[in-house]
Motif scaffolding. Structure first.
Motif, PDB file in Angstrom:
ATOM      1  N   GLU A 128       0.852  -1.193   0.000  1.00 18.57           N
ATOM      2  CA  GLU A 128       0.000   0.000   0.000  1.00 18.57           C
ATOM      3  C   GLU A 128       0.893   1.250   0.000  1.00 18.57           C
ATOM      4  OE1 GLU A 128      -2.720   1.800   3.393  1.00 18.57           O
ATOM      5  OE2 GLU A 128      -3.728   0.079   2.447  1.00 18.57           O
ATOM      6  N   ILE A 129       0.575   2.200  -0.869  1.00 19.27           N
ATOM      7  CA  ILE A 129       1.402   3.409  -1.011  1.00 19.27           C
ATOM      8  C   ILE A 129       0.543   4.638  -0.748  1.00 19.27           C
ATOM      9  CG2 ILE A 129       2.919   4.722  -2.549  1.00 19.27           C
ATOM     10  CD1 ILE A 129       3.183   2.151  -4.242  1.00 19.27           C
ATOM     11  N   GLU A 130       1.093   5.571   0.040  1.00 18.41           N
ATOM     12  CA  GLU A 130       0.351   6.799   0.308  1.00 18.41           C
ATOM     13  C   GLU A 130       1.298   7.996   0.205  1.00 18.41           C
ATOM     14  OE1 GLU A 130      -2.652   8.779   3.649  1.00 18.41           O
ATOM     15  OE2 GLU A 130      -1.760   6.796   3.988  1.00 18.41           O
ATOM     16  N   PHE A 131       0.902   8.975  -0.594  1.00 19.42           N
ATOM     17  CA  PHE A 131       1.647  10.228  -0.726  1.00 19.42           C
ATOM     18  C   PHE A 131       0.931  11.299   0.091  1.00 19.42           C
ATOM     19  CE2 PHE A 131       2.495   7.797  -4.523  1.00 19.42           C
ATOM     20  CZ  PHE A 131       3.834   8.037  -4.807  1.00 19.42           C
ATOM     21  N   ARG A 132       1.659  11.945   0.990  1.00 17.34           N
ATOM     22  CA  ARG A 132       1.057  12.999   1.806  1.00 17.34           C
ATOM     23  C   ARG A 132       1.821  14.307   1.587  1.00 17.34           C
ATOM     24  NH1 ARG A 132       0.665   9.884   7.652  1.00 17.34           N
ATOM     25  NH2 ARG A 132      -0.769   8.213   7.026  1.00 17.34           N
ATOM     26  N   HIS A 133       1.197  15.214   0.863  1.00 17.67           N
ATOM     27  CA  HIS A 133       1.782  16.540   0.597  1.00 17.67           C
ATOM     28  C   HIS A 133       3.224  16.425   0.097  1.00 17.67           C
ATOM     29  CE1 HIS A 133      -1.745  18.362   2.405  1.00 17.67           C
ATOM     30  NE2 HIS A 133      -1.580  17.591   3.477  1.00 17.67           N
ATOM     31  N   ILE A 134       3.394  15.624  -0.926  1.00 21.26           N
ATOM     32  CA  ILE A 134       4.746  15.374  -1.460  1.00 21.26           C
ATOM     33  C   ILE A 134       5.147  16.470  -2.450  1.00 21.26           C
ATOM     34  CG2 ILE A 134       6.081  13.867  -2.991  1.00 21.26           C
ATOM     35  CD1 ILE A 134       5.949  12.774  -0.204  1.00 21.26           C
ATOM     36  N   TYR A 135       6.314  17.055  -2.182  1.00 22.71           N
ATOM     37  CA  TYR A 135       6.981  17.961  -3.130  1.00 22.71           C
ATOM     38  C   TYR A 135       8.319  17.321  -3.480  1.00 22.71           C
ATOM     39  CZ  TYR A 135       3.713  21.713  -1.887  1.00 22.71           C
ATOM     40  OH  TYR A 135       2.584  22.478  -1.695  1.00 22.71           O
ATOM     41  N   MET A 136       8.665  17.294  -4.747  1.00 23.25           N
ATOM     42  CA  MET A 136       9.955  16.723  -5.125  1.00 23.25           C
ATOM     43  C   MET A 136      10.752  17.715  -5.958  1.00 23.25           C
ATOM     44  SD  MET A 136      11.014  13.277  -7.190  1.00 23.25           S
ATOM     45  CE  MET A 136      11.562  14.059  -8.694  1.00 23.25           C
ATOM     46  N   ARG A 137      12.040  17.872  -5.620  1.00 27.87           N
ATOM     47  CA  ARG A 137      12.939  18.752  -6.363  1.00 27.87           C
ATOM     48  C   ARG A 137      14.166  17.952  -6.755  1.00 27.87           C
ATOM     49  NH1 ARG A 137      11.299  23.961  -4.349  1.00 27.87           N
ATOM     50  NH2 ARG A 137      10.092  23.722  -2.447  1.00 27.87           N
ATOM     51  N   TYR A 138      14.782  18.364  -7.872  1.00 29.16           N
ATOM     52  CA  TYR A 138      16.029  17.707  -8.280  1.00 29.16           C
ATOM     53  C   TYR A 138      17.245  18.372  -7.654  1.00 29.16           C
ATOM     54  CZ  TYR A 138      13.694  14.564 -11.433  1.00 29.16           C
ATOM     55  OH  TYR A 138      12.914  13.559 -11.944  1.00 29.16           O
TER      56      TYR A 138
ATOM     57  N   PRO B 197      18.351  21.349  -4.215  1.00 28.86           N
ATOM     58  CA  PRO B 197      17.807  22.056  -3.039  1.00 28.86           C
ATOM     59  C   PRO B 197      17.176  23.398  -3.402  1.00 28.86           C
ATOM     60  CG  PRO B 197      20.087  21.328  -2.669  1.00 28.86           C
ATOM     61  CD  PRO B 197      19.790  21.087  -4.095  1.00 28.86           C
ATOM     62  N   GLN B 198      17.736  24.086  -4.399  1.00 29.68           N
ATOM     63  CA  GLN B 198      17.266  25.430  -4.740  1.00 29.68           C
ATOM     64  C   GLN B 198      16.366  25.460  -5.988  1.00 29.68           C
ATOM     65  OE1 GLN B 198      18.057  27.673  -2.491  1.00 29.68           O
ATOM     66  NE2 GLN B 198      19.310  26.131  -1.455  1.00 29.68           N
ATOM     67  N   THR B 199      16.043  24.289  -6.540  1.00 28.74           N
ATOM     68  CA  THR B 199      15.291  24.272  -7.799  1.00 28.74           C
ATOM     69  C   THR B 199      13.788  24.240  -7.533  1.00 28.74           C
ATOM     70  OG1 THR B 199      15.381  21.856  -7.901  1.00 28.74           O
ATOM     71  CG2 THR B 199      17.154  23.061  -8.991  1.00 28.74           C
ATOM     72  N   ASP B 200      13.033  24.536  -8.587  1.00 33.96           N
ATOM     73  CA  ASP B 200      11.571  24.479  -8.473  1.00 33.96           C
ATOM     74  C   ASP B 200      11.121  23.031  -8.346  1.00 33.96           C
ATOM     75  OD1 ASP B 200      11.384  27.214  -8.735  1.00 33.96           O
ATOM     76  OD2 ASP B 200      11.340  27.107 -10.927  1.00 33.96           O
ATOM     77  N   PRO B 201      10.029  22.796  -7.620  1.00 39.73           N
ATOM     78  CA  PRO B 201       9.552  21.408  -7.492  1.00 39.73           C
ATOM     79  C   PRO B 201       9.001  20.867  -8.814  1.00 39.73           C
ATOM     80  CG  PRO B 201       8.020  22.944  -6.447  1.00 39.73           C
ATOM     81  CD  PRO B 201       9.215  23.741  -6.859  1.00 39.73           C
ATOM     82  N   VAL B 202       9.266  19.588  -9.081  1.00 41.36           N
ATOM     83  CA  VAL B 202       8.717  18.943 -10.281  1.00 41.36           C
ATOM     84  C   VAL B 202       7.482  18.117  -9.934  1.00 41.36           C
ATOM     85  CG1 VAL B 202      10.838  18.897 -11.644  1.00 41.36           C
ATOM     86  CG2 VAL B 202      10.412  17.068 -10.013  1.00 41.36           C
ATOM     87  N   ILE B 203       7.322  17.808  -8.657  1.00 39.25           N
ATOM     88  CA  ILE B 203       6.051  17.247  -8.164  1.00 39.25           C
ATOM     89  C   ILE B 203       5.552  18.199  -7.089  1.00 39.25           C
ATOM     90  CG2 ILE B 203       4.965  15.372  -6.885  1.00 39.25           C
ATOM     91  CD1 ILE B 203       6.773  13.418  -8.246  1.00 39.25           C
ATOM     92  N   ILE B 204       4.293  18.612  -7.211  1.00 38.48           N
ATOM     93  CA  ILE B 204       3.782  19.676  -6.349  1.00 38.48           C
ATOM     94  C   ILE B 204       2.573  19.177  -5.559  1.00 38.48           C
ATOM     95  CG2 ILE B 204       2.843  22.026  -6.310  1.00 38.48           C
ATOM     96  CD1 ILE B 204       4.279  22.382  -9.094  1.00 38.48           C
ATOM     97  N   ASP B 205       2.715  19.146  -4.246  1.00 38.50           N
ATOM     98  CA  ASP B 205       1.608  18.853  -3.318  1.00 38.50           C
ATOM     99  C   ASP B 205       0.804  17.622  -3.768  1.00 38.50           C
ATOM    100  OD1 ASP B 205       0.144  19.205  -1.048  1.00 38.50           O
ATOM    101  OD2 ASP B 205      -1.281  20.601  -1.957  1.00 38.50           O
ATOM    102  N   LEU B 206       1.477  16.496  -3.871  1.00 36.34           N
ATOM    103  CA  LEU B 206       0.816  15.262  -4.307  1.00 36.34           C
ATOM    104  C   LEU B 206       0.220  14.547  -3.097  1.00 36.34           C
ATOM    105  CD1 LEU B 206       0.171  13.220  -6.561  1.00 36.34           C
ATOM    106  CD2 LEU B 206       2.393  12.160  -6.120  1.00 36.34           C
ATOM    107  N   ASN B 207      -1.111  14.360  -3.119  1.00 35.79           N
ATOM    108  CA  ASN B 207      -1.812  13.606  -2.081  1.00 35.79           C
ATOM    109  C   ASN B 207      -2.536  12.457  -2.761  1.00 35.79           C
ATOM    110  OD1 ASN B 207      -1.682  15.217   0.614  1.00 35.79           O
ATOM    111  ND2 ASN B 207      -2.021  16.750  -0.981  1.00 35.79           N
ATOM    112  N   LEU B 208      -2.158  11.234  -2.376  1.00 36.25           N
ATOM    113  CA  LEU B 208      -2.638  10.086  -3.151  1.00 36.25           C
ATOM    114  C   LEU B 208      -2.504   8.823  -2.313  1.00 36.25           C
ATOM    115  CD1 LEU B 208      -3.373   8.852  -5.977  1.00 36.25           C
ATOM    116  CD2 LEU B 208      -0.924   8.752  -6.424  1.00 36.25           C
ATOM    117  N   ARG B 209      -3.499   7.955  -2.423  1.00 40.79           N
ATOM    118  CA  ARG B 209      -3.424   6.663  -1.717  1.00 40.79           C
ATOM    119  C   ARG B 209      -3.701   5.537  -2.703  1.00 40.79           C
ATOM    120  NH1 ARG B 209      -7.018   3.448   1.556  1.00 40.79           N
ATOM    121  NH2 ARG B 209      -5.837   2.309   3.153  1.00 40.79           N
TER     122      ARG B 209
END
Length: 1249
Positions: free
Chosen positions: A992-1002, A1004-1016
C-alpha cells in the motif's frame, strides 16, 4: 668531458709543492666555468626541443586514435570499451612526452661511457676496470629490471583498462544501480579490479625504488672499489687523480646507470603503448567493398566512379546476407530482397530481434554485407533508435553542423512538436542540455533526435522507431505532420512497433529472424494469415456491417488496447534521471561552481597531509624522513671521507718526505719550511700536529710518525662500512617509501569510489562523465605511478643539494654567505614559478576533460555521426579541444624550462664563485678544493632538476587535490538505517502506497517537479500514470525510490520511507526501467549480481520470459554481455529487466514505459507475465500510450507536476471536460471508441467481481 680534465689541472696548483703559477690556475678555473655555462645553454635548448617533439608525437597519436574511432565498425565498437579508448588517450600517449628526451641517449650514452672509461684508465691504470666493470654489471641489471618494468607496465595497462571500463559503466548506469540497490556487488567488482591492478603496480614501484637506490649508490660503490684496488696495488692517492676519477665516474654512472637505463625503460614502456595503440588501430573498420552498401549521388557511384541507371529506385537490396559477428552461425539478415521507390513511405515491422534495425544499418553501411548488394541512391538521413543528444544547445543538436535556415528550422520545430518544450526551457532552443541530454526527458530527446534527421535535406530518411518515446497525441502529430506531410516527397523507411500507422504507409515489410516474411501493399499484406500470426492479431470482427477498412482498424485497436507500446527509448548508455520538460539543473549552470572548485588552487586540507595520512600514520612518516636523512648523511659522508682519506694520504707522504729530508740534513732551512707547512696541516687535519710531534719526540722514526694518522687499512675499513651502510639504508628507504605510496593510492581510490557510490543522483546529472572518469583514469594514474617517483626524485635530489652545500660550509664557513644568498634567490624564483606553474597545470587538467567528454559522446553517437557524414565536423571539434589542451601543455613546458634554465645560470655563478675563491685561500689542501669544486659542479644540473621535480610534485599533487575533492561528496541521506530502525524482512507485506503533501525537487534550490501530491494506492491495485511529456510521470518513480529531494511523507504499508534505509527501501521495490541497461559481464551477473539464486531458478525465470531459446546452448548463463549490452536487442534487454523483477519478487512493481520498443508478441508476453507473476502486487505503469493502462484499476493523470485526476479510467471518461477524456479523444475516433470499450468492460468486470 673536458670539465674533469680542467679540474685535474686546477688541483695540481693546490698539491704541494706548488709549482704552477696562479695565472695558469685562473685560466683553468675560467675554463671550468665557461664549459659549464656552454653545457647549460645547449642542454636546456635540447630539452625544450625534445619535449616539444614528444608533445607533437602525443598530439598526433591522439588525433590518429580519434580518427580511427570514427571509422570503427559496429562489431569493433561493441568489443572496444569507451574506457579503453579513454585510457589510450590519458595514459598510453603520455609516454611519448618523455621518450623523445631519452631517445638520443641510446647512442650517446655508450659513446660517452667508453670515453670516460678511457680517461679513468689513464688516471689510475688497471684499477679502473674494477669500478668500470661494476658499472657495466649494474647497467645490464638495471636494463633487465627496465624490461621487467615494461612487462609489468603492459599488465598494468590492461588492468587499468578493465577498471576504467567498469567505472565508466557504473557512472553511466548509476541510476539503475541505485534503483536496484546493486552498489555492493559493483563495489566488489571494482575492488577486485583495483586489487589486481595494484598487485602489478607495486612490482613496478619496487623496481623504480631499486632504480633510485642505484642512482644514489652506483658512483660511490664503483669509486670505492677502484680506489681501494688502486691503494692495495701500492699506489698513492692524490687529489688530482681522485677527483678527476670521481668526476668521470659521476659522468659514467649518470650516462650509463641513469640516463641510458632510464632511456631503455622509457623506450620499453613506449613500445608497450605503441603496441596497444597499434592493436586499437588494427580494429575492423567500415570499408567499402563490392558487396557492401554503396551510396550513389546523382546516379554516380562515387566509390567506383561509374554511372549506374537509377530509374525511380531509392534503395535496393538484392539477396543481402549479413551478420554482426563472423563467428556466429546464424545470419542477422538472410537473403533480404527489398526495392524502395522514390517518395515511398515504407513501414518495417516484426518481433524483437528480427533484424529491423540491422536492415537500416546495412543500408547505412554499418553492417557488413557478406553476400548480395545493397545500394542507396542519394543523400541519407538517419534517426537512431537510441536518441543521441550531446552536450550543446538544443539548436546545435538539431542543426548538427548545418547552416541555420530559419524558415526550415521553425517548420521542423513545429512538425516535431518541440515548440511547447522550447518555450518551457530557460533560454529556449539556446538552452545547453547536459551530457547525454540528462536534462531532457526521454520523449524530448527522441523528438530532438528526429528533428535533427528531418532538418537535414536528404533523399532517403531512415527512421528507427522514433515514435516509441512520445505520448499518443504527440506520436500521432509526428506521424501525420512530420513523416507523412513534411517529408511527403521524400523516401522514408520507418521501422515501427506502432502498427496502427501501417495502413498509412505505401509499402509494408514484415521481418522475422532476419528474413523478409512478407512485403507489399498494406491491403494485400493484411489478408495474409502470417501477418496476423506475427503480430499476434486475431483478425476477427463481429460487426458485419463495417467497411473492410474499419474492420481492420478495429482489429488493430482491440489488440493494441491490451498491450501498450510505451517507453521512450533513451540512450542505453545513459542511466540519467529524466527531469520532465523543465531543465532543473543544467550542466552550464552547475559548471561555474565545479570550475571554481578546480581552479581555487587551495584545498582546505593539505593534499600532502591527506596523501601520506591515507597510507600510514605520523610515526611511520617520521621514520621514513629519518631514513631519507640517514641515507643522505651516509652519501655525503662517503664524499667527504674521500677528501679526508686523500688529505691523510697526502699528509703522510708530504711529512715523510720532509721528515726524511730533515733527519738526513738536519737543516734549519728545512725545519723552517716544515714550520710553515704545519699551519696548513692544522687546518686540514686537526688530529695531527707535526711540530708538536717533532719537538716532543727526540727518537723520531717512521712508525711513531704514522701514529698521528689512521692506518691506510683502517681507512679502507671505514670507507667500506660507510658504503655498505649506504646501500642497506638506501634500498630500505626506497622500498618502504613505495610501499606507503601504494597504500595511500589504494586508500584514496577506495574512499573516492565509495563516496561516488553514495553520492545523490543530482551529482551525476550535473557532472559530465568525462569529468568524473578523468579522476579515475588520469588522476589515479598520476597518483599510482608518477607522484611517488616525483616525490622520491625531488626529496633525494634536494637532500643531495643540501649535502653538497653543507660540505662546502664544513670546508670553509665563508661559503655560508653565497649559499644563503643563492638559497633566498632560489626560493623566491621557485615561489614565482610555482604560482604560475600550478595554475597552468590546473588549466591543463581542465582542458583535458573536454577531450574525454567529446570522445565519449562521439562513441555513443557514432552511427548517427557517420550517417550524417559529420565526421569532419567532429574531427575539427576534437582538434579544437586538443589544440586548447596542447596550448596549456606547451605553456607548462616553456615556463618550467625557463625556470630550469634560470636555476642553472645561478648555479653556474655559484660554481664560478667557489672555483675562483680557492685561488685566494692559500691554506687549503687540494683534497678539500677538489671536493668543494666537484660538489659545486654537480649542483648545476641537479638544482634545476630538484626544483623542477619539487614543482612537479606540487603539480602532481593537483591530482591528489582533485581526488580529495571527491572525498567530501555529499551522501544520500540515510543510506543504511541504524540497527534499531531496521525494517522487518517481510516489509512491505501488502504494497500500500500513500503520498502525503509530497513535493519533489532535483536540487535544493530548484523548483519542485512534483507539487503537493496527495494520493493513496491500495495494495494490489494496478495504477496507470499518464500525462504529457514533462508532466512528472517519471519523477513519480524517482520519488518512490527517493532519488531526489523530497518534502512531505511517503508511506508504504504505514511506514514513512524517510525512516527506512535507502538501500533497504530500493531493494524492496521492483522496476522495469525506461532504459533497459545491461552491464558488461555474464548474463548471470546481470540477473543476479549477489549470487542469491541457483542456476535452476534463473533458468526457470528465463523460460518464463522466453529468453532461453535465444541463448547459446554451450554458454547458457555464462553468455557474454558486451559493453552496454550491445549484443542484445532492445527487446531482449527489456526481457532481462523483466526477469530481474520476477527474481526480486517484491510487492511493489513499477513499469517506467517499459514496452515501447518490443513487438506485439513480446509486449503480450510482458503483460501476461506481469498479470500472472505480479497478480497480488501493487503495479504502477508509467505510460505515454493509453492502450495498456485502460484495463487498470485506477489512472493517475499528471500535468506540470500536479495530480489533476485519479480514478478508474471508465469513470474518468464520463467527465467530458476532464484531462483524461481529452487525451483519449486525441487518439482519433476509432481508437478512442476502442479505449472506451475496454475501460467499460474492465470496470463492469471489476464490479461483478
Amino acid at each position: 668531458m673536458l670539465q674533469p680534465l680542467m679540474l685535474g689541472y686546477l688541483l695540481q696548483y693546490f698539491t704541494p709543492p706548488r709549482t704552477m703559477p696562479r695565472e695558469e690556475a685562473v685560466l683553468y678555473a675560467a675554463a671550468i666555468v665557461v664549459i659549464t655555462a656552454l653545457s647549460t645553454v645547449s642542454f636546456n635548448h635540447y630539452m625544450l626541443g625534445a619535449l616539444r617533439t614528444g608533445m607533437r608525437m602525443r598530439t598526433s597519436c591522439c588525433s590518429l586514435i580519434y580518427r580511427k574511432s570514427l571509422r570503427l565498425s559496429r562489431t569493433a565498437l561493441g568489443e572496444t570499451a569507451a574506457g579503453q579508448v579513454v585510457n589510450l588517450l590519458s595514459n598510453d600517449v603520455s609516454r611519448f612526452d618523455l621518450v623523445s628526451v631519452f631517445m638520443h641517449s641510446m647512442w650517446c650514452a655508450p659513446v660517452t661511457g667508453c670515453i670516460c672509461a678511457y680517461f679513468i684508465y689513464s688516471m689510475i691504470g688497471a684499477s679502473a676496470f674494477v669500478g668500470i666493470g661494476l658499472v657495466f654489471v649494474i647497467v645490464p641489471t638495471q636494463a633487465y629490471l627496465g624490461k621487467l618494468s615494461s612487462k609489468y607496465r603492459s599488465q598494468t595497462a590492461l588492468k587499468t583498462d578493465k577498471r576504467v571500463r567498469l567505472t565508466d559503466e557504473i557512472i553511466s548506469g548509476m541510476q539503475v544501480i541505485k534503483m536496484y540497490a546493486w552498489e555492493k556487488p559493483f563495489a566488489k567488482l571494482i575492488e577486485l579490479a583495483r586489487k589486481l591492478e595494484l598487485k602489478v603496480i607495486i612490482k613496478t614501484s619496487y623496481i623504480r625504488g631499486i632504480f633510485m637506490s642505484f642512482n644514489l649508490c652506483t658512483t660511490r660503490v664503483a669509486l670505492c672499489c677502484s680506489l681501494i684496488t688502486f691503494v692495495l696495488t701500492g699506489n698513492d692517492l692524490t687529489a688530482d687523480k681522485v677527483f678527476v676519477v670521481l668526476t668521470y665516474f659521476n659522468v659514467l654512472a649518470q650516462t650509463m646507470s641513469m640516463v641510458f637505463v632510464r632511456g631503455i625503460a622509457e623506450l620499453a614502456e613506449v613500445l608497450v603503448s605503441v603496441r596497444r595503440i597499434e592493436e586499437f588501430l588494427a580494429n575492423e573498420e567500415i570499408a567499402e567493398t563490392e558487396t557492401k552498401s554503396r551510396v550513389l549521388l546523382n546516379g554516380v557511384d562515387h566509390k567506383e566512379g561509374k554511372e549506374e541507371k537509377v530509374d525511380d529506385v531509392a534503395v535496393q537490396l538484392e539477396g543481402v546476407t549479413a551478420k554482426w559477428v563472423e563467428s556466429l552461425s546464424d545470419n542477422t539478415l538472410d537473403a533480404v530482397d527489398l526495392r524502395v521507390h522514390r517518395g515511398q513511405l515504407v513501414g518495417v515491422a516484426g518481433p524483437v530481434g528480427a533484424g529491423k534495425s540491422s536492415l537500416l544499418q546495412a543500408i547505412l553501411g554499418e553492417l557488413t554485407v557478406s553476400e548480395g548488394t545493397c545500394k542507396a541512391h542519394g543523400r541519407l538521413s538517419y534517426a537512431c533508435q537510441d536518441p543521441w543528444v550531446f552536450a550543446a544547445t538544443v539548436r546545435q543538436n538539431i542543426l548538427f553542423g548545418l547552416p541555420f535556415d530559419r524558415r526550415r528550422y521553425r517548420e521542423v520545430i513545429r512538425v516535431c512538436a518541440l515548440q511547447r518544450d522550447l518555450d518551457l526551457l530557460p533560454q529556449g532552443d539556446l538552452t545547453v542540455v547536459g551530457e547525454r541530454g540528462t536534462s531532457l526527458s526521454g520523449g524530448q530527446k527522441a523528438r530532438v533526435n528526429l528533428a535533427r534527421a528531418v532538418y537535414r535535406d536528404a533523399d532517403v530518411y531512415l527512421l528507427d522507431d522514433p515514435l516509441s518515446a512520445v505520448d499518443t497525441h504527440v506520436g500521432k502529430h509526428l506521424f501525420e505532420e512530420c513523416i507523412v506531410k513534411f517529408l511527403h516527397h521524400k523516401t522514408r523507411i520507418l521501422v515501427t512497433h506502432q502498427i496502427q500507422n501501417l495502413p498509412h504507409t505505401d509499402h509494408v515489410v514484415l521481418i522475422d529472424a532476419g528474413k523478409v516474411k512478407i512485403q507489399g501493399l498494406y491491403a494485400s499484406v493484411v489478408q495474409n494469415p502470417e501477418y496476423a500470426m506475427m503480430l499476434s492479431l486475431s483478425g476477427k470482427n463481429t460487426d458485419e456491417d463495417e467497411s473492410e477498412e474499419n474492420k481492420s482498424s478495429q482489429t488493430f485497436g482491440r489488440q493494441l488496447s491490451r498491450f501498450s507500446r510505451q517507453i521512450s527509448r533513451a540512450s542505453t548508455r545513459s542511466a540519467s534521471s529524466y527531469h520532465g520538460s523543465l531543465i532543473e539543473e543544467e550542466e552550464d549552470e552547475e559548471a561555474p561552481d565545479m570550475m571554481e572548485a578546480t581552479t581555487k588552487g587551495v584545498v582546505k586540507k593539505s593534499p600532502y597531509v591527506g596523501y601520506f595520512r591515507s597510507g600510514t600514520n605520523y610515526f611511520v612518516i617520521f621514520m621514513i624522513i629519518l631514513l631519507f636523512a640517514l641515507a643522505q648523511t651516509l652519501a655525503s659522508g662517503s664524499d667527504y671521507f674521500i677528501s679526508y682519506w686523500t688529505t691523510q694520504e697526502e699528509t703522510r707522504i708530504m711529512y715523510m718526505q720532509k721528515l726524511n729530508s730533515l733527519l738526513d740534513t738536519n737543516s734549519s732551512a728545512v725545519y723552517d719550511e716544515l714550520l710553515t707547512e704545519n699551519n696548513m696541516t692544522s687546518q686540514g687535519n686537526k688530529s695531527f700536529n707535526v711540530m708538536e710531534f717533532v719537538t716532543t719526540n727526540n727518537e723520531t722514526n717512521q712508525d711513531s710518525l704514522s701514529s698521528g694518522l689512521y692506518e691506510t687499512e683502517t681507512l679502507i675499513y671505514m670507507y667500506v662500512a660507510i658504503i655498505v651502510g649506504l646501500l642497506v639504508i638506501a634500498f630500505t628507504r626506497s622500498l618502504t617509501f613505495y610501499n606507503i605510496c601504494i597504500k595511500a593510492s589504494r586508500k584514496l581510490h577506495d574512499t573516492m569510489f565509495t563516496n561516488l557510490m553514495r553520492a545523490p543522483m543530482r551529482f551525476f546529472n550535473t557532472n559530465p562523465s568525462g569529468r568524473i572518469l578523468n579522476r579515475f583514469s588520469k588522476d589515479m594514474g598520476a597518483i599510482d605511478e608518477i607522484l611517488p617517483k616525483a616525490i622520491l626524485d625531488a626529496t633525494q635530489i634536494i637532500m643531495t643539494v643540501c649535502g653538497s652545500l653543507i660540505i662546502a660550509v664544513v670546508i670553509n664557513w665563508v661559503y655560508l654567505i653565497p649559499i644563503i644568498v643563492m638559497g633566498l634567490l632560489f626560493w623566491f624564483m621557485r615561489k614565482i614559478y610555482l604560482r604560475s606553474s600550478m595554475n597552468i597545470k590546473r588549466l591543463e587538467g581542465m582542458t583535458k576533460s573536454p577531450v574525454f567528454t567529446h570522445l565519449l559522446a562521439t562513441l555513443q553517437g557514432l552511427t548517427t555521426i557517420r550517417a550524417y557524414g559529420a565526421e569532419s565536423i567532429l574531427r575539427e571539434e576534437f582538434d579544437k579541444h586538443q589544440d586548447l589542451h596542447t596550448s596549456a601543455w606547451y605553456m607548462f613546458l616553456t615556463t618550467s624550462q625557463t625556470f630550469g634554465f634560470t636555476l642553472d645560470i645561478m648555479s653556474t655563478i655559484y660554481m664560478a664563485f667557489i672555483s675562483f675563491s680557492f685561488l685566494f685561500l692559500e691554506d687549503l689542501f687540494s683534497g678539500q678544493v677538489g671536493l668543494a669544486i666537484t660538489q659545486a659542479m654537480s649542483l648545476t644540473g641537479m638544482i634545476q632538476f630538484g626544483m623542477r621535480q619539487s614543482a612537479e610534485v606540487a603539480n602532481q599533487m593537483m591530482s591528489v587535490e582533485r581526488v580529495m575533492e571527491y572525498l567530501g561528496l555529499e551522501d544520500e541521506p540515510l543510506l543504511e538505517a541504524p540497527p534499531e530502525q531496521k525494517t522487518p524482512k517481510d516489509w512491505p507485506s501488502k504494497g500500500e502506497i500513500e503520498f502525503r503533501h509530497i513535493y519533489m525537487r532535483y536540487g535544493p534550490q530548484t523548483d519542485p517537479v512534483i507539487i503537493d501530491l496527495n494520493l493513496r494506492i491500495k495494495h494490489g491495485e494496478k495504477v496507470g500514470v499518464v500525462g504529457r511529456t514533462g508532466a512528472g510521470k517519471s519523477s513519480l518513480i524517482s520519488a518512490l525510490f527517493r532519488l531526489a529531494f523530497l518534502e512531505g511523507e511517503l508511506m508504504i504499508d504505514g511506514l514513512d520511507t524517510a525512516k527506512v534505509g535507502l538501500r533497504d527501501l530500493r531493494a524492496r521495490l521492483s522496476i522495469i526501467p525506461q532504459d533497459p541497461v545491461l552491464f558488461a559481464g555474464t548474463l548471470r551477473f546481470n540477473l543476479d549480481p549477489f549470487d542469491e539464486f541457483s542456476d535452476e531458478v534463473l533458468w526457470r525465470t528465463l523460460d518464463e520470459v522466453e529468453l532461453r531459446e535465444s541463448l547459446h546452448d554451450s554458454l547458457g548463463l555464462q553468455t557474454r554481455v558486451l559493453d552496454q549490452g550491445s549484443n542484445f536487442s532492445v527487446g531482449q534487454r527489456q526481457l532481462v529487466c523483466l526477469a530481474r523483477a520476477i527474481l526480486r519478487d517484491n510487492r511493489i512493481l513499477m513499469l517506467d514505459e517499459a514496452t515501447a520498443n518490443v513487438d506485439n508478441n513480446t509486449d503480450s508476453l510482458i503483460q501476461k507475465t506481469i498479470r500472472l507473476k505480479f497478480a497480488h502486487c501493487t503495479v504502477l505503469t508509467v505510460a505515454h500510450r493509453l492502450n495498456t493502462i485502460m484495463d487498470s484499476d485506477k489512472v493517475l493523470v499528471m500535468d506540470a507536476g500536479r495530480m489533476v485526476e485519479f480514478d478508474h479510467p471508465h469513470l474518468l471518461l464520463q467527465n467530458k471536460e476532464g484531462y483524461f477524456y481529452k487525451m483519449v479523444q486525441q487518439t482519433g475516433p476509432s481508437m478512442a471508441e476502442q479505449l472506451r470499450r475496454v475501460a467499460e468492460e474492465c470496470y463492469h468486470g471489476t464490479i461483478r467481481l
